[in-house]
Scaffold this active site. Sequence first.
Site, PDB file in Angstrom:
ATOM      1  N   ASN A 120      18.780  42.872  71.303  1.00 51.79           N
ATOM      2  CA  ASN A 120      19.573  42.907  70.070  1.00 51.79           C
ATOM      3  C   ASN A 120      19.448  41.634  69.245  1.00 51.79           C
ATOM      4  O   ASN A 120      19.600  41.656  68.034  1.00 51.79           O
ATOM      5  CB  ASN A 120      21.053  43.175  70.390  1.00 51.79           C
ATOM      6  N   SER A 124      24.018  54.185  70.838  1.00 59.82           N
ATOM      7  CA  SER A 124      25.279  53.960  70.127  1.00 59.82           C
ATOM      8  C   SER A 124      25.154  54.479  68.698  1.00 59.82           C
ATOM      9  O   SER A 124      24.157  54.192  68.016  1.00 59.82           O
ATOM     10  CB  SER A 124      25.583  52.454  70.105  1.00 59.82           C
ATOM     11  N   GLY A 125      26.166  55.222  68.253  1.00 60.63           N
ATOM     12  CA  GLY A 125      26.105  55.842  66.921  1.00 60.63           C
ATOM     13  C   GLY A 125      26.088  54.839  65.776  1.00 60.63           C
ATOM     14  O   GLY A 125      25.340  55.000  64.809  1.00 60.63           O
ATOM     15  N   THR A 130      39.401  64.611  75.188  1.00 65.61           N
ATOM     16  CA  THR A 130      39.084  65.508  74.073  1.00 65.61           C
ATOM     17  C   THR A 130      37.988  64.885  73.213  1.00 65.61           C
ATOM     18  O   THR A 130      38.023  63.696  72.909  1.00 65.61           O
ATOM     19  CB  THR A 130      40.357  65.771  73.238  1.00 65.61           C
ATOM     20  N   CYS A 166      30.994  30.731  69.243  1.00 59.21           N
ATOM     21  CA  CYS A 166      31.963  29.646  69.327  1.00 59.21           C
ATOM     22  C   CYS A 166      32.862  29.894  70.542  1.00 59.21           C
ATOM     23  O   CYS A 166      33.692  30.785  70.532  1.00 59.21           O
ATOM     24  CB  CYS A 166      32.792  29.610  68.055  1.00 59.21           C
TER      25      CYS A 166
END
Length: 386
Positions: free
Chosen positions: A150, A198-199, A236, A324
């Site tokens: 990433n 991940s969307g 749900t 940080c």
Amino acid sequence: MQTIYLDNNATTQVASEVISEMLPYFQNYYGNPSSMHTFGGQIKKKIEEARQKVAELIGAHNKEILFTSCGTESDNTAIMSALLSYPEKKHIITSRVEHPAVKNVCEHMSKNGYRVTYIPVDSKGRLDLDFLYSQLTDDTSIVSIMWANNETGVLFPIEEIAKKVKEKGILFHTDAVQAVGKIPINLKDSGVDMLSISGHKIHAPKGVGALYIKRGTKFAPFLIGGHQESGRRGGTENVASIIGFGKACELSKNLLYEMDTKVKKLRDKLEEGILKRIPKVIINGDTKNRLPNTLNVSFEYVEGESILLHMNEYNICASSGSACTSGSLEPSHVLRAMGVPFTAAHGSIRFSLSNYNKEEEIDFVMQKLPEIINKLRSMSPFWKEL
Ligand code: PLP
């Protein structure tokens, strides 16, 4: 002033097509997909259509897709499922540069009776594959290695690793949160057992993700509750987001070519501009094997946070490679693992593009960035001494 958003590895804007697809499921079709009545039950069909679209983006079968709440849940589920499914095995292998969603689970399990081996990377962020293969043992429960980093965008040879891991009969998981939708992925005939998505990294909303689980893989649910998701995840369904996620996958599949051409060209233009106009910069990561949208660059003798704050004045958004913590700026564990010198790691910035970026935006960044770096360096005592 318009926002110039170059922080797409952090999150992305939700595509308007995705929003349109989702809206009816808030007010018109708000039923529970588990209900017996048609009003609720009809939504099940839409969820299955979305599952098919997610599967198509990665060359999987729809039954191999489990909807989750995010990439983090997918990563946690994959690792914990492996550990629960093979309780006699007490060894985990991962890399030194994983996202906290994997790294911190492994660290947590190392305090709970598991031995964790962290595979190092070289100065370009490339994995030590020989060391990885030498660590596979009968006691290894799971190997979890990310597909794309990433921070640097560096890609790992996942198909090759998966094949070797499978030869030893060990479960293989990959965190592909940054890779999916940016590079073509085809899991058909691959050795990958589980893969996280991940969307919100691919223009769907936050709060939805998926875990690919190859058919036949032993699986233990992470969320225990109702019978949803074929008993593999209680809770749900996040109906509107799942439907939006499906649409985003469909769009991403059609835009993969654009990612590899238009987006890559813009990223390269930014990189070339920086290298040409700003002295003492280092491009972090293997530039020959990297996501098409990511550029991680160190501006020596300046603080990444200061660069971000100055860019922020022009509404330019990016990320820095330090966090940080307790009042001190710690370079990221990824840059540290790569051995990026201290003075460079502190001044590292990640630019990450999307299909929505335009050439004028890169031109604007290149108008402002040299000026920002010059100004900050002129205030640095270390720079003056050089
Ligand atoms: N894995 C990687 C490589 C990521 O970049 C991220 C998010 O930045 C995650 C996992 C976590 O994803 P989510 O934010 O959906 O939990």
